[in-house]
Design a protein around this motif. Structure first.
Motif, PDB file in Angstrom:
ATOM      1  N   ARG A 132       0.836  -1.208   0.000  1.00 36.06           N
ATOM      2  CA  ARG A 132       0.000   0.000   0.000  1.00 36.06           C
ATOM      3  C   ARG A 132       0.869   1.255   0.000  1.00 36.06           C
ATOM      4  O   ARG A 132       0.595   2.226  -0.723  1.00 36.06           O
ATOM      5  CB  ARG A 132      -0.926   0.002   1.209  1.00 36.06           C
ATOM      6  N   ARG A 172       2.329   1.918  -3.414  1.00 36.26           N
ATOM      7  CA  ARG A 172       1.337   2.508  -4.315  1.00 36.26           C
ATOM      8  C   ARG A 172       1.108   3.976  -3.987  1.00 36.26           C
ATOM      9  O   ARG A 172       0.988   4.820  -4.894  1.00 36.26           O
ATOM     10  CB  ARG A 172       0.022   1.738  -4.196  1.00 36.26           C
ATOM     11  N   LEU A 173       1.058   4.294  -2.708  1.00 36.06           N
ATOM     12  CA  LEU A 173       0.808   5.687  -2.311  1.00 36.06           C
ATOM     13  C   LEU A 173       1.953   6.601  -2.731  1.00 36.06           C
ATOM     14  O   LEU A 173       1.740   7.762  -3.103  1.00 36.06           O
ATOM     15  CB  LEU A 173       0.617   5.767  -0.790  1.00 36.06           C
ATOM     16  N   GLU A 193       3.434   6.694  -5.287  1.00 41.15           N
ATOM     17  CA  GLU A 193       3.314   7.040  -6.701  1.00 41.15           C
ATOM     18  C   GLU A 193       2.485   8.307  -6.918  1.00 41.15           C
ATOM     19  O   GLU A 193       2.471   8.856  -8.024  1.00 41.15           O
ATOM     20  CB  GLU A 193       2.678   5.876  -7.472  1.00 41.15           C
ATOM     21  N   VAL A 194       1.798   8.775  -5.861  1.00 41.91           N
ATOM     22  CA  VAL A 194       0.990   9.995  -5.989  1.00 41.91           C
ATOM     23  C   VAL A 194       1.933  11.171  -6.271  1.00 41.91           C
ATOM     24  O   VAL A 194       2.885  11.400  -5.516  1.00 41.91           O
ATOM     25  CB  VAL A 194       0.182  10.258  -4.708  1.00 41.91           C
ATOM     26  N   ARG A 245      -8.040   9.965  -4.427  1.00 43.27           N
ATOM     27  CA  ARG A 245      -8.391   8.905  -5.383  1.00 43.27           C
ATOM     28  C   ARG A 245      -7.548   7.653  -5.133  1.00 43.27           C
ATOM     29  O   ARG A 245      -8.064   6.521  -5.195  1.00 43.27           O
ATOM     30  CB  ARG A 245      -8.175   9.416  -6.807  1.00 43.27           C
ATOM     31  N   ALA A 246      -6.282   7.847  -4.837  1.00 40.58           N
ATOM     32  CA  ALA A 246      -5.413   6.694  -4.585  1.00 40.58           C
ATOM     33  C   ALA A 246      -5.855   5.939  -3.346  1.00 40.58           C
ATOM     34  O   ALA A 246      -5.879   4.698  -3.324  1.00 40.58           O
ATOM     35  CB  ALA A 246      -3.966   7.159  -4.440  1.00 40.58           C
ATOM     36  N   CYS A 247      -6.205   6.668  -2.313  1.00 37.07           N
ATOM     37  CA  CYS A 247      -6.651   6.017  -1.073  1.00 37.07           C
ATOM     38  C   CYS A 247      -7.959   5.265  -1.285  1.00 37.07           C
ATOM     39  O   CYS A 247      -8.165   4.182  -0.724  1.00 37.07           O
ATOM     40  CB  CYS A 247      -6.801   7.056   0.038  1.00 37.07           C
TER      41      CYS A 247
END
Length: 473
Positions: free
Chosen positions: A8, A11-12, A14-15, A59-61
Protein backbone atom coordinates in the motif's frame (compact mmCIF):
# COMPACT_ATOMS: atom_id res chain seq x y z
CA UNK A 1 5.96 -4.17 8.35
CA UNK A 2 3.52 -6.58 6.71
CA UNK A 3 3.68 -7.20 2.98
CA UNK A 4 0.21 -5.71 2.57
CA UNK A 5 1.19 -2.47 4.31
CA UNK A 6 4.40 -2.24 2.31
CA UNK A 7 2.49 -2.71 -0.93
CA UNK A 8 0.00 0.00 0.00
CA UNK A 9 2.79 2.41 0.86
CA UNK A 10 4.53 1.69 -2.41
CA UNK A 11 1.34 2.51 -4.32
CA UNK A 12 0.81 5.69 -2.31
CA UNK A 13 4.31 6.92 -3.04
CA UNK A 14 3.31 7.04 -6.70
CA UNK A 15 0.99 10.00 -5.99
CA UNK A 16 2.61 13.04 -7.68
CA UNK A 17 3.67 16.16 -5.72
CA UNK A 18 3.24 14.41 -2.40
CA UNK A 19 5.89 13.77 0.25
CA UNK A 20 5.63 11.10 2.92
CA UNK A 21 6.48 10.43 6.54
CA UNK A 22 6.55 6.81 7.67
CA UNK A 23 7.96 5.08 10.71
CA UNK A 24 7.35 5.96 14.34
CA UNK A 25 9.91 8.75 14.68
CA UNK A 26 8.94 10.56 11.47
CA UNK A 27 5.21 10.33 12.20
CA UNK A 28 5.43 11.14 15.94
CA UNK A 29 4.67 14.91 15.67
CA UNK A 30 1.53 14.14 13.65
CA UNK A 31 0.34 11.43 16.03
CA UNK A 32 0.69 13.55 19.17
CA UNK A 33 -2.50 15.06 20.62
CA UNK A 34 -2.57 18.35 22.50
CA UNK A 35 -4.14 17.14 25.73
CA UNK A 36 -2.63 13.67 25.73
CA UNK A 37 -6.09 12.11 25.82
CA UNK A 38 -5.59 10.02 22.68
CA UNK A 39 -2.71 8.10 21.15
CA UNK A 40 -2.61 8.39 17.37
CA UNK A 41 -1.86 5.55 14.94
CA UNK A 42 -1.56 5.82 11.15
CA UNK A 43 -0.27 3.95 8.13
CA UNK A 44 1.58 7.06 6.94
CA UNK A 45 1.54 10.85 6.87
CA UNK A 46 1.04 12.46 3.46
CA UNK A 47 2.21 16.01 2.73
CA UNK A 48 0.65 17.06 -0.59
CA UNK A 49 2.05 20.21 -2.15
CA UNK A 50 -1.08 21.52 -3.89
CA UNK A 51 -4.78 20.90 -4.43
CA UNK A 52 -4.18 18.60 -7.39
CA UNK A 53 -1.99 16.42 -5.19
CA UNK A 54 -4.71 16.25 -2.51
CA UNK A 55 -7.18 15.17 -5.19
CA UNK A 56 -4.83 12.49 -6.50
CA UNK A 57 -4.17 11.28 -2.96
CA UNK A 58 -7.87 10.93 -2.19
CA UNK A 59 -8.39 8.91 -5.38
CA UNK A 60 -5.41 6.69 -4.58
CA UNK A 61 -6.65 6.02 -1.07
CA UNK A 62 -10.10 5.12 -2.41
CA UNK A 63 -8.50 2.60 -4.73
CA UNK A 64 -6.63 1.04 -1.81
CA UNK A 65 -9.62 1.10 0.58
CA UNK A 66 -7.88 3.58 2.90
CA UNK A 67 -9.34 6.40 4.98
CA UNK A 68 -7.93 9.91 5.34
CA UNK A 69 -7.56 12.09 8.44
CA UNK A 70 -7.05 15.77 7.48
CA UNK A 71 -4.71 17.72 9.75
CA UNK A 72 -3.78 21.39 9.90
CA UNK A 73 -1.60 22.66 12.74
CA UNK A 74 -2.67 19.78 15.00
CA UNK A 75 -3.65 22.24 17.72
CA UNK A 76 -7.18 20.90 18.26
CA UNK A 77 -8.44 20.11 21.73
CA UNK A 78 -11.07 17.46 21.01
CA UNK A 79 -9.15 14.78 19.12
CA UNK A 80 -10.58 15.76 15.74
CA UNK A 81 -7.25 15.31 13.91
CA UNK A 82 -6.22 12.04 15.57
CA UNK A 83 -5.69 9.01 13.31
CA UNK A 84 -6.74 5.74 14.94
CA UNK A 85 -5.83 2.90 12.59
CA UNK A 86 -2.23 2.00 11.73
CA UNK A 87 -3.34 -0.22 8.83
CA UNK A 88 -6.07 1.82 7.18
CA UNK A 89 -5.78 5.54 8.00
CA UNK A 90 -3.54 8.08 6.29
CA UNK A 91 -2.98 11.49 7.86
CA UNK A 92 -3.19 14.28 5.29
CA UNK A 93 -1.13 17.22 6.54
CA UNK A 94 -2.02 20.44 4.72
CA UNK A 95 1.08 22.27 5.97
CA UNK A 96 2.61 22.59 2.49
CA UNK A 97 -0.46 24.24 1.04
CA UNK A 98 0.68 27.54 2.51
CA UNK A 99 0.41 30.08 -0.29
CA UNK A 100 -1.43 33.38 -0.13
CA UNK A 101 -3.15 33.33 -3.51
CA UNK A 102 -4.60 36.84 -3.60
CA UNK A 103 -5.26 39.96 -1.55
CA UNK A 104 -8.02 42.26 -2.80
CA UNK A 105 -7.84 45.29 -0.53
CA UNK A 106 -10.61 47.09 -2.41
CA UNK A 107 -12.94 44.10 -1.93
CA UNK A 108 -11.68 43.55 1.63
CA UNK A 109 -10.89 39.88 0.92
CA UNK A 110 -7.90 37.54 1.01
CA UNK A 111 -7.56 34.13 -0.62
CA UNK A 112 -5.24 31.70 1.13
CA UNK A 113 -4.51 28.00 1.09
CA UNK A 114 -5.54 25.80 3.99
CA UNK A 115 -2.02 25.34 5.33
CA UNK A 116 -1.41 29.03 5.98
CA UNK A 117 -0.77 29.83 9.64
CA UNK A 118 -3.62 32.00 10.95
CA UNK A 119 -1.19 34.60 12.32
CA UNK A 120 0.48 34.84 8.90
CA UNK A 121 -2.88 35.54 7.25
CA UNK A 122 -3.37 38.35 9.75
CA UNK A 123 0.14 39.71 9.08
CA UNK A 124 -0.35 39.71 5.31
CA UNK A 125 -3.68 41.50 5.71
CA UNK A 126 -1.95 44.13 7.87
CA UNK A 127 0.62 44.69 5.13
CA UNK A 128 -2.31 45.87 2.99
CA UNK A 129 -3.72 48.02 5.83
CA UNK A 130 -6.48 45.53 6.48
CA UNK A 131 -7.53 43.43 9.49
CA UNK A 132 -8.16 39.69 9.53
CA UNK A 133 -9.76 39.43 12.97
CA UNK A 134 -9.68 35.68 13.70
CA UNK A 135 -7.63 35.49 16.92
CA UNK A 136 -7.22 32.71 19.48
CA UNK A 137 -4.53 31.23 21.68
CA UNK A 138 -3.03 28.83 19.13
CA UNK A 139 -3.17 31.13 16.09
CA UNK A 140 0.62 31.20 15.86
CA UNK A 141 0.63 27.51 14.92
CA UNK A 142 -2.97 26.73 13.91
CA UNK A 143 -3.65 26.66 10.19
CA UNK A 144 -6.48 28.33 8.32
CA UNK A 145 -8.08 25.13 7.01
CA UNK A 146 -8.28 23.62 10.47
CA UNK A 147 -9.68 26.84 11.93
CA UNK A 148 -12.44 26.84 9.33
CA UNK A 149 -13.05 23.09 9.63
CA UNK A 150 -13.67 23.52 13.37
CA UNK A 151 -15.43 26.90 13.00
CA UNK A 152 -12.90 28.46 15.38
CA UNK A 153 -13.89 31.44 17.48
CA UNK A 154 -11.64 33.35 19.84
CA UNK A 155 -11.53 36.81 21.33
CA UNK A 156 -12.98 38.82 18.43
CA UNK A 157 -16.15 36.83 17.74
CA UNK A 158 -18.29 39.45 19.46
CA UNK A 159 -17.42 42.11 16.90
CA UNK A 160 -16.50 40.15 13.77
CA UNK A 161 -17.98 36.67 14.10
CA UNK A 162 -16.34 33.25 14.15
CA UNK A 163 -14.72 31.43 11.23
CA UNK A 164 -18.09 30.76 9.60
CA UNK A 165 -18.93 34.46 9.44
CA UNK A 166 -15.44 35.30 8.17
CA UNK A 167 -15.46 32.80 5.28
CA UNK A 168 -16.85 33.85 1.90
CA UNK A 169 -15.72 30.95 -0.26
CA UNK A 170 -13.97 27.57 -0.19
CA UNK A 171 -12.08 25.15 -2.36
CA UNK A 172 -12.72 21.57 -1.23
CA UNK A 173 -11.55 18.13 -2.31
CA UNK A 174 -14.49 15.75 -2.04
CA UNK A 175 -14.47 12.11 -0.96
CA UNK A 176 -14.32 10.90 -4.59
CA UNK A 177 -11.37 13.17 -5.40
CA UNK A 178 -13.31 15.82 -7.31
CA UNK A 179 -12.45 19.44 -6.51
CA UNK A 180 -15.27 21.88 -5.76
CA UNK A 181 -14.18 25.40 -6.65
CA UNK A 182 -16.31 27.65 -4.49
CA UNK A 183 -13.75 30.45 -4.12
CA UNK A 184 -16.20 33.26 -4.84
CA UNK A 185 -15.33 36.52 -3.09
CA UNK A 186 -18.96 37.61 -2.98
CA UNK A 187 -21.01 38.92 -0.09
CA UNK A 188 -24.27 38.42 -1.96
CA UNK A 189 -24.98 35.24 -3.89
CA UNK A 190 -28.40 33.59 -3.78
CA UNK A 191 -27.85 30.98 -6.49
CA UNK A 192 -28.99 27.80 -4.79
CA UNK A 193 -27.61 26.10 -1.71
CA UNK A 194 -24.72 27.83 0.07
CA UNK A 195 -22.49 24.77 -0.11
CA UNK A 196 -19.55 26.20 1.81
CA UNK A 197 -21.49 25.95 5.06
CA UNK A 198 -21.56 22.16 4.75
CA UNK A 199 -17.79 22.05 5.20
CA UNK A 200 -17.33 24.79 7.82
CA UNK A 201 -17.40 23.13 11.23
CA UNK A 202 -17.59 19.63 9.68
CA UNK A 203 -14.10 18.76 10.97
CA UNK A 204 -13.00 17.20 7.69
CA UNK A 205 -15.75 14.57 7.68
CA UNK A 206 -17.37 15.80 4.44
CA UNK A 207 -14.44 17.13 2.43
CA UNK A 208 -10.88 18.41 2.72
CA UNK A 209 -10.66 22.20 2.62
CA UNK A 210 -7.67 23.27 0.51
CA UNK A 211 -8.22 27.04 0.20
CA UNK A 212 -10.55 29.79 1.39
CA UNK A 213 -11.60 33.36 0.69
CA UNK A 214 -11.87 35.26 3.97
CA UNK A 215 -13.21 38.67 4.88
CA UNK A 216 -10.96 41.57 5.80
CA UNK A 217 -11.86 44.74 7.70
CA UNK A 218 -10.46 48.24 8.19
CA UNK A 219 -7.59 48.40 10.66
CA UNK A 220 -8.56 49.85 14.08
CA UNK A 221 -7.30 53.42 14.50
CA UNK A 222 -8.44 53.88 18.10
CA UNK A 223 -8.37 51.14 20.73
CA UNK A 224 -9.10 51.38 24.44
CA UNK A 225 -8.45 48.47 26.82
CA UNK A 226 -9.37 48.15 30.50
CA UNK A 227 -9.27 45.60 33.33
CA UNK A 228 -12.32 45.88 35.58
CA UNK A 229 -13.17 44.36 38.96
CA UNK A 230 -16.81 43.32 39.39
CA UNK A 231 -18.60 41.85 42.41
CA UNK A 232 -20.62 39.26 40.48
CA UNK A 233 -21.20 37.69 37.08
CA UNK A 234 -24.53 39.56 36.97
CA UNK A 235 -22.58 42.82 37.31
CA UNK A 236 -20.24 41.74 34.50
CA UNK A 237 -23.16 41.16 32.13
CA UNK A 238 -24.67 44.52 33.06
CA UNK A 239 -21.39 46.35 32.44
CA UNK A 240 -21.06 44.68 29.05
CA UNK A 241 -24.52 45.91 28.07
CA UNK A 242 -23.74 49.48 29.18
CA UNK A 243 -20.52 49.44 27.14
CA UNK A 244 -22.27 48.30 23.97
CA UNK A 245 -24.85 51.03 24.26
CA UNK A 246 -22.48 53.88 25.15
CA UNK A 247 -19.80 53.05 22.56
CA UNK A 248 -22.03 52.67 19.54
CA UNK A 249 -21.49 48.90 19.72
CA UNK A 250 -17.72 49.31 19.39
CA UNK A 251 -16.89 46.58 21.94
CA UNK A 252 -14.48 44.23 20.16
CA UNK A 253 -13.62 42.08 23.18
CA UNK A 254 -15.24 41.33 26.52
CA UNK A 255 -13.58 38.56 28.53
CA UNK A 256 -14.66 37.14 31.89
CA UNK A 257 -11.97 35.99 34.33
CA UNK A 258 -12.67 34.50 37.74
CA UNK A 259 -10.39 35.16 40.71
CA UNK A 260 -9.45 31.48 40.74
CA UNK A 261 -8.31 31.74 37.12
CA UNK A 262 -6.34 34.92 37.82
CA UNK A 263 -4.68 33.34 40.88
CA UNK A 264 -3.52 30.44 38.69
CA UNK A 265 -1.96 32.90 36.24
CA UNK A 266 -0.29 34.99 38.93
CA UNK A 267 1.23 31.85 40.47
CA UNK A 268 2.56 30.27 37.30
CA UNK A 269 2.95 32.80 34.47
CA UNK A 270 6.39 34.45 34.63
CA UNK A 271 6.18 38.21 35.03
CA UNK A 272 2.41 38.26 35.57
CA UNK A 273 1.19 41.09 37.82
CA UNK A 274 -2.24 41.84 39.24
CA UNK A 275 -3.48 45.05 37.56
CA UNK A 276 -5.43 46.06 40.67
CA UNK A 277 -4.52 46.46 44.34
CA UNK A 278 -7.33 44.43 45.87
CA UNK A 279 -8.90 41.06 45.08
CA UNK A 280 -12.31 40.70 43.43
CA UNK A 281 -14.33 37.56 42.71
CA UNK A 282 -14.71 38.46 39.03
CA UNK A 283 -12.97 40.55 36.39
CA UNK A 284 -13.76 41.85 32.94
CA UNK A 285 -11.16 42.52 30.28
CA UNK A 286 -12.81 44.88 27.83
CA UNK A 287 -11.55 46.33 24.58
CA UNK A 288 -13.24 48.94 22.41
CA UNK A 289 -12.04 49.57 18.88
CA UNK A 290 -12.90 51.79 15.92
CA UNK A 291 -11.53 52.35 12.44
CA UNK A 292 -11.93 56.08 13.13
CA UNK A 293 -9.13 57.82 15.01
CA UNK A 294 -11.61 60.22 16.58
CA UNK A 295 -14.36 57.90 17.79
CA UNK A 296 -14.11 59.12 21.38
CA UNK A 297 -13.92 55.63 22.83
CA UNK A 298 -11.85 56.68 25.86
CA UNK A 299 -14.53 59.17 26.85
CA UNK A 300 -17.28 56.62 26.33
CA UNK A 301 -15.46 54.08 28.51
CA UNK A 302 -14.82 56.60 31.28
CA UNK A 303 -18.48 57.63 31.24
CA UNK A 304 -19.65 54.03 31.56
CA UNK A 305 -17.19 53.32 34.37
CA UNK A 306 -18.35 56.36 36.32
CA UNK A 307 -21.95 55.18 36.03
CA UNK A 308 -21.07 51.57 36.91
CA UNK A 309 -19.05 52.66 39.96
CA UNK A 310 -22.15 54.49 41.16
CA UNK A 311 -24.29 51.39 40.65
CA UNK A 312 -21.78 49.13 42.43
CA UNK A 313 -21.27 47.08 39.27
CA UNK A 314 -17.57 47.97 39.06
CA UNK A 315 -15.44 48.25 42.20
CA UNK A 316 -12.04 49.04 40.66
CA UNK A 317 -10.58 49.57 37.22
CA UNK A 318 -7.32 50.02 35.35
CA UNK A 319 -7.36 51.60 31.88
CA UNK A 320 -4.33 50.71 29.77
CA UNK A 321 -2.10 53.76 29.29
CA UNK A 322 -0.06 52.13 26.51
CA UNK A 323 -0.07 49.30 24.01
CA UNK A 324 2.34 47.46 26.30
CA UNK A 325 -0.03 47.67 29.26
CA UNK A 326 -2.95 46.55 27.10
CA UNK A 327 -0.86 43.57 25.99
CA UNK A 328 -0.12 42.77 29.62
CA UNK A 329 -3.85 42.68 30.37
CA UNK A 330 -4.45 40.32 27.46
CA UNK A 331 -1.52 38.15 28.54
CA UNK A 332 -3.27 37.54 31.87
CA UNK A 333 -6.42 36.39 30.10
CA UNK A 334 -4.65 34.30 27.47
CA UNK A 335 -2.41 32.67 30.05
CA UNK A 336 -5.24 30.93 31.92
CA UNK A 337 -5.44 27.85 29.68
CA UNK A 338 -1.65 27.59 29.56
CA UNK A 339 -1.03 27.62 33.32
CA UNK A 340 -3.92 25.49 34.53
CA UNK A 341 -1.87 22.33 34.02
CA UNK A 342 0.42 23.46 36.85
CA UNK A 343 -2.52 23.03 39.24
CA UNK A 344 -2.92 19.35 38.34
CA UNK A 345 -5.33 17.53 36.08
CA UNK A 346 -8.22 19.46 34.59
CA UNK A 347 -11.52 18.69 32.93
CA UNK A 348 -12.24 21.31 30.30
CA UNK A 349 -15.69 22.43 29.22
CA UNK A 350 -16.07 24.67 26.16
CA UNK A 351 -19.73 25.70 26.21
CA UNK A 352 -22.03 28.54 25.22
CA UNK A 353 -25.30 29.91 26.56
CA UNK A 354 -27.19 33.13 25.83
CA UNK A 355 -25.37 36.08 27.42
CA UNK A 356 -28.37 36.73 29.65
CA UNK A 357 -28.10 33.17 31.02
CA UNK A 358 -24.38 33.32 31.84
CA UNK A 359 -24.82 34.24 35.55
CA UNK A 360 -27.32 31.44 36.19
CA UNK A 361 -25.25 28.95 34.21
CA UNK A 362 -22.04 29.69 36.13
CA UNK A 363 -23.81 29.46 39.49
CA UNK A 364 -25.76 26.28 38.72
CA UNK A 365 -22.95 24.40 36.97
CA UNK A 366 -20.41 25.34 39.64
CA UNK A 367 -22.73 24.17 42.42
CA UNK A 368 -23.40 20.87 40.64
CA UNK A 369 -19.76 19.91 40.12
CA UNK A 370 -18.61 21.13 43.54
CA UNK A 371 -21.28 19.01 45.18
CA UNK A 372 -20.28 15.94 43.15
CA UNK A 373 -16.56 16.39 43.78
CA UNK A 374 -15.83 18.30 47.02
CA UNK A 375 -12.67 20.37 46.84
CA UNK A 376 -12.82 20.69 43.07
CA UNK A 377 -11.77 24.14 41.87
CA UNK A 378 -13.84 25.81 39.17
CA UNK A 379 -11.64 27.84 36.84
CA UNK A 380 -14.14 29.93 34.89
CA UNK A 381 -13.15 32.29 32.11
CA UNK A 382 -14.09 33.06 28.55
CA UNK A 383 -15.77 35.22 25.98
CA UNK A 384 -18.72 36.53 27.97
CA UNK A 385 -19.57 38.94 25.15
CA UNK A 386 -20.75 36.04 22.96
CA UNK A 387 -21.77 33.68 25.77
CA UNK A 388 -18.87 31.25 25.25
CA UNK A 389 -17.39 30.15 28.57
CA UNK A 390 -14.60 27.77 29.49
CA UNK A 391 -15.81 26.26 32.75
CA UNK A 392 -12.64 24.29 33.47
CA UNK A 393 -12.41 22.04 36.52
CA UNK A 394 -9.12 21.58 38.39
CA UNK A 395 -8.54 18.57 40.60
CA UNK A 396 -8.91 18.97 44.37
CA UNK A 397 -5.67 19.47 46.25
CA UNK A 398 -4.53 16.07 47.49
CA UNK A 399 -6.52 14.02 44.99
CA UNK A 400 -4.59 12.06 42.36
CA UNK A 401 -4.91 13.04 38.73
CA UNK A 402 -6.11 9.56 37.79
CA UNK A 403 -8.83 9.61 40.45
CA UNK A 404 -10.02 13.01 39.27
CA UNK A 405 -9.96 12.27 35.53
CA UNK A 406 -11.95 9.10 36.15
CA UNK A 407 -14.85 11.44 36.95
CA UNK A 408 -14.61 13.25 33.59
CA UNK A 409 -17.81 11.82 32.10
CA UNK A 410 -19.81 12.43 35.28
CA UNK A 411 -18.61 15.99 35.86
CA UNK A 412 -18.82 17.02 32.20
CA UNK A 413 -22.29 15.50 32.11
CA UNK A 414 -23.38 17.71 35.01
CA UNK A 415 -22.10 20.80 33.19
CA UNK A 416 -23.77 19.73 29.95
CA UNK A 417 -27.08 19.24 31.72
CA UNK A 418 -27.04 22.87 32.82
CA UNK A 419 -26.07 23.92 29.29
CA UNK A 420 -29.07 22.06 27.88
CA UNK A 421 -31.35 23.66 30.48
CA UNK A 422 -30.37 27.09 29.13
CA UNK A 423 -30.59 26.05 25.44
CA UNK A 424 -26.85 26.37 24.99
CA UNK A 425 -24.11 24.47 23.16
CA UNK A 426 -21.82 21.78 24.58
CA UNK A 427 -19.14 22.70 22.03
CA UNK A 428 -18.88 26.42 21.45
CA UNK A 429 -15.56 26.77 19.58
CA UNK A 430 -13.30 23.74 20.01
CA UNK A 431 -15.32 21.30 17.94
CA UNK A 432 -16.62 17.80 18.66
CA UNK A 433 -13.92 15.40 17.42
CA UNK A 434 -13.63 12.24 19.48
CA UNK A 435 -14.08 13.89 22.85
CA UNK A 436 -17.68 15.05 22.58
CA UNK A 437 -19.24 12.85 19.92
CA UNK A 438 -20.89 10.66 22.54
CA UNK A 439 -22.62 13.67 24.07
CA UNK A 440 -23.86 14.95 20.72
CA UNK A 441 -26.87 12.65 20.28
CA UNK A 442 -28.73 13.53 23.50
CA UNK A 443 -27.87 17.20 23.00
CA UNK A 444 -28.85 17.57 19.34
CA UNK A 445 -31.79 15.15 19.31
CA UNK A 446 -32.72 12.37 16.87
CA UNK A 447 -33.89 14.57 14.00
CA UNK A 448 -30.67 16.59 13.88
CA UNK A 449 -28.50 13.46 14.13
CA UNK A 450 -30.48 11.80 11.34
CA UNK A 451 -29.97 14.84 9.09
CA UNK A 452 -26.23 14.87 9.85
CA UNK A 453 -25.94 11.18 9.00
CA UNK A 454 -27.81 11.73 5.71
CA UNK A 455 -25.44 14.52 4.72
CA UNK A 456 -22.42 12.37 5.62
CA UNK A 457 -23.80 9.43 3.65
CA UNK A 458 -24.47 11.61 0.60
CA UNK A 459 -21.01 13.21 0.49
CA UNK A 460 -18.88 10.39 1.90
CA UNK A 461 -20.82 7.13 1.47
CA UNK A 462 -17.78 4.94 2.18
CA UNK A 463 -16.79 6.86 5.34
CA UNK A 464 -13.29 7.63 4.08
CA UNK A 465 -12.98 11.16 5.45
CA UNK A 466 -12.02 11.45 9.12
CA UNK A 467 -13.99 8.36 10.18
CA UNK A 468 -15.21 8.12 13.75
CA UNK A 469 -15.19 11.87 14.35
CA UNK A 470 -18.01 14.27 15.18
CA UNK A 471 -20.98 11.98 14.59
CA UNK A 472 -22.08 9.78 17.52
CA UNK A 473 -20.83 6.17 17.32
Amino acid sequence: MSANRAARLARLREVPSCDWRTGDDAMAPYLAEQRGLYQGAALAVALPQDTAAVSALVRACAGLDLALVPQGGNTGLCGGAVAQDADRQVIVSLERLDRIRAVDAANFTLTAEAGCIVQRVRDVAAEHDRLFPLSFGADGSARLGGAISTNAGGTNVLRYGNARELTLGLEVVLADGRVWDGLAALRKDNTGYDLKHLFIGAEGTLGIITAAVVKLFPQPRETVTAWLACPSVEACVAVFGHLREASGDAVSGCELVSRTALDFVLRHLPGARDPLAGASPWYLLVELGSSSASAGLAGALEGVLADCFGRGQVTDAAIAASERQAADFWRLREGVAEVQRHEGASIKNDVAVPVSAVPAFVAEASAAVESACPGLRVCAFGHIGDGNLHLNLSQPVGMSAAQFLAQWETLAGLVNAVVVKHRGSISAEHGTGLLKRGALAPFEGPVAIDLMRRVKSALDPDDRLNPGKLLPP
